[in-house]
Design an enzyme around this catalytic site. Structure first.
Site, PDB file in Angstrom:
ATOM      1  N   HIS A  52       1.237   2.358 -10.006  1.00  0.00           N
ATOM      2  CA  HIS A  52       0.191   2.724  -9.054  1.00  0.00           C
ATOM      3  C   HIS A  52      -1.107   2.049  -9.509  1.00  0.00           C
ATOM      4  CE1 HIS A  52       2.312   6.343  -7.283  1.00  0.00           C
ATOM      5  NE2 HIS A  52       2.951   6.277  -8.442  1.00  0.00           N
TER       6      HIS A  52
ATOM      7  N   HIS B  87       7.566   1.461 -10.465  1.00  0.00           N
ATOM      8  CA  HIS B  87       6.366   1.096  -9.712  1.00  0.00           C
ATOM      9  C   HIS B  87       5.138   1.455 -10.524  1.00  0.00           C
ATOM     10  CE1 HIS B  87       7.777   5.100  -8.507  1.00  0.00           C
ATOM     11  NE2 HIS B  87       6.522   5.444  -8.316  1.00  0.00           N
TER      12      HIS B  87
ATOM     13  N   ARG C 260       0.827  -1.211   0.000  1.00  0.00           N
ATOM     14  CA  ARG C 260       0.000   0.000   0.000  1.00  0.00           C
ATOM     15  C   ARG C 260       0.861   1.261   0.000  1.00  0.00           C
ATOM     16  NH1 ARG C 260      -4.796  -2.055  -0.044  1.00  0.00           N
ATOM     17  NH2 ARG C 260      -5.033  -4.083   0.977  1.00  0.00           N
ATOM     18  N   ASP C 261       0.422   2.240  -0.795  1.00  0.00           N
ATOM     19  CA  ASP C 261       1.116   3.529  -0.855  1.00  0.00           C
ATOM     20  C   ASP C 261       0.992   4.234   0.498  1.00  0.00           C
ATOM     21  OD1 ASP C 261       1.959   5.598  -3.421  1.00  0.00           O
ATOM     22  OD2 ASP C 261       1.526   6.512  -1.474  1.00  0.00           O
ATOM     23  N   ILE C 262       2.059   4.841   0.936  1.00  0.00           N
ATOM     24  CA  ILE C 262       2.087   5.507   2.241  1.00  0.00           C
ATOM     25  C   ILE C 262       1.252   6.796   2.240  1.00  0.00           C
ATOM     26  CG2 ILE C 262       4.115   7.023   1.985  1.00  0.00           C
ATOM     27  CD1 ILE C 262       5.160   5.793   4.626  1.00  0.00           C
TER      28      ILE C 262
ATOM     29  N   ASN D 228       4.723   6.604 -13.364  1.00  0.00           N
ATOM     30  CA  ASN D 228       5.421   7.862 -13.609  1.00  0.00           C
ATOM     31  C   ASN D 228       6.892   7.578 -13.913  1.00  0.00           C
ATOM     32  OD1 ASN D 228       3.097   9.434 -12.948  1.00  0.00           O
ATOM     33  ND2 ASN D 228       3.495   9.026 -10.796  1.00  0.00           N
TER      34      ASN D 228
ATOM     35  N   GLU E  79       9.064  10.222  -8.268  1.00  0.00           N
ATOM     36  CA  GLU E  79       9.777  10.551  -7.028  1.00  0.00           C
ATOM     37  C   GLU E  79      10.720   9.442  -6.603  1.00  0.00           C
ATOM     38  OE1 GLU E  79       6.709  11.508  -4.240  1.00  0.00           O
ATOM     39  OE2 GLU E  79       6.085  13.264  -5.381  1.00  0.00           O
TER      40      GLU E  79
HETATM   41  P1  DGP Z   1       6.019   8.539  -7.912  1.00  0.00           P
HETATM   42  O1  DGP Z   1       7.495   8.167  -7.874  1.00  0.00           O
HETATM   43  O2  DGP Z   1       5.791  10.017  -8.066  1.00  0.00           O
HETATM   44  O3  DGP Z   1       5.241   7.765  -8.952  1.00  0.00           O
HETATM   45  O4  DGP Z   1       5.354   8.159  -6.504  1.00  0.00           O
HETATM   46  C1  DGP Z   1       6.015   7.530  -5.456  1.00  0.00           C
HETATM   47  C2  DGP Z   1       4.963   7.024  -4.483  1.00  0.00           C
HETATM   48  O5  DGP Z   1       5.636   6.292  -3.466  1.00  0.00           O
HETATM   49  C3  DGP Z   1       4.164   8.111  -3.773  1.00  0.00           C
HETATM   50  O6  DGP Z   1       2.763   7.910  -4.068  1.00  0.00           O
HETATM   51  C4  DGP Z   1       4.412   7.897  -2.288  1.00  0.00           C
HETATM   52  C5  DGP Z   1       4.983   6.496  -2.227  1.00  0.00           C
HETATM   53  N1  DGP Z   1       5.988   6.291  -1.201  1.00  0.00           N
HETATM   54  C6  DGP Z   1       7.109   7.060  -0.978  1.00  0.00           C
HETATM   55  N2  DGP Z   1       7.809   6.563   0.053  1.00  0.00           N
HETATM   56  C7  DGP Z   1       7.126   5.455   0.484  1.00  0.00           C
HETATM   57  C8  DGP Z   1       7.371   4.510   1.530  1.00  0.00           C
HETATM   58  O7  DGP Z   1       8.346   4.571   2.275  1.00  0.00           O
HETATM   59  N3  DGP Z   1       6.454   3.517   1.666  1.00  0.00           N
HETATM   60  C9  DGP Z   1       5.341   3.404   0.863  1.00  0.00           C
HETATM   61  N4  DGP Z   1       4.510   2.386   1.091  1.00  0.00           N
HETATM   62  N5  DGP Z   1       5.095   4.277  -0.129  1.00  0.00           N
HETATM   63  C10 DGP Z   1       5.977   5.288  -0.310  1.00  0.00           C
END
Ligand code: DGP
Length: 123
Positions: free
Chosen positions: A108, A106, A34-36, A93, A101
């Site tokens: 989503h 990954h 799950r996304d944080i 992304n 980021e």
């Molecule tokens: P992006 O690289 O912009 O596609 O999104 C990165 C996603 O990762 C963002 O929705 C937040 C998530 N995220 C960042 N750090 C962590 C983490 O430590 N744990 C989890 N479960 N999700 C994370």
């Protein structure tokens, strides 16, 4: 294109067990968690276990077994999260324009509410 994989990224740390995660599904080659910072009632990230920066890197360098496993894991998440009936969106992304980021591929998987149109108008 030469890809540089930074093994200090946060998802590499999750894969090494250095940072906890809320696992949804784990397979030989993939992990779903799950996304944080969830942006929908269902917001799951699916990552390959291998060191791939983004989707085009994965498509170029991953084995057929990794690609099949990853694709099937995304589908299995849609099923296990109950998204098939009302629909969902998958997003990956990449790079600066994509506002990536975390530099580990990954996908989503988003659902559980109406998600609106795909993109905001360009600003
Ligand atoms: P992006 O690289 O912009 O596609 O999104 C990165 C996603 O990762 C963002 O929705 C937040 C998530 N995220 C960042 N750090 C962590 C983490 O430590 N744990 C989890 N479960 N999700 C994370």
């Amino acid at each position: 294109m030469a890809y540089h994989y930074d093994d200090q990224n946060i998802f590499a740390k999750i894969l090494r067990g250095e940072i906890p995660n809320d696992t949804v599904l784990e397979t030989e080659h993939s992990l779903a968690f799950r996304d944080i910072q969830p942006q929908a009632p269902v917001h799951v990230l699916v990552i390959p276990k291998g060191p791939y920066v983004c989707y085009d890197h994965f498509a170029q360098a991953a084995s057929d077994a990794e690609i099949a496993d990853f694709t099937r894991t995304i589908g299995a998440v849609c099923e296990s999260e109950g998204l098939q009936e009302n629909g969902y969106r998958i997003i990956s992304n990449a790079g600066e324009a994509g506002v990536q980021e975390v530099p580990h591929l990954h996908i989503h998987v988003l659902g559980g509410r109406g998600l609106g149109r795909m993109l905001e108008p360009a600003r």
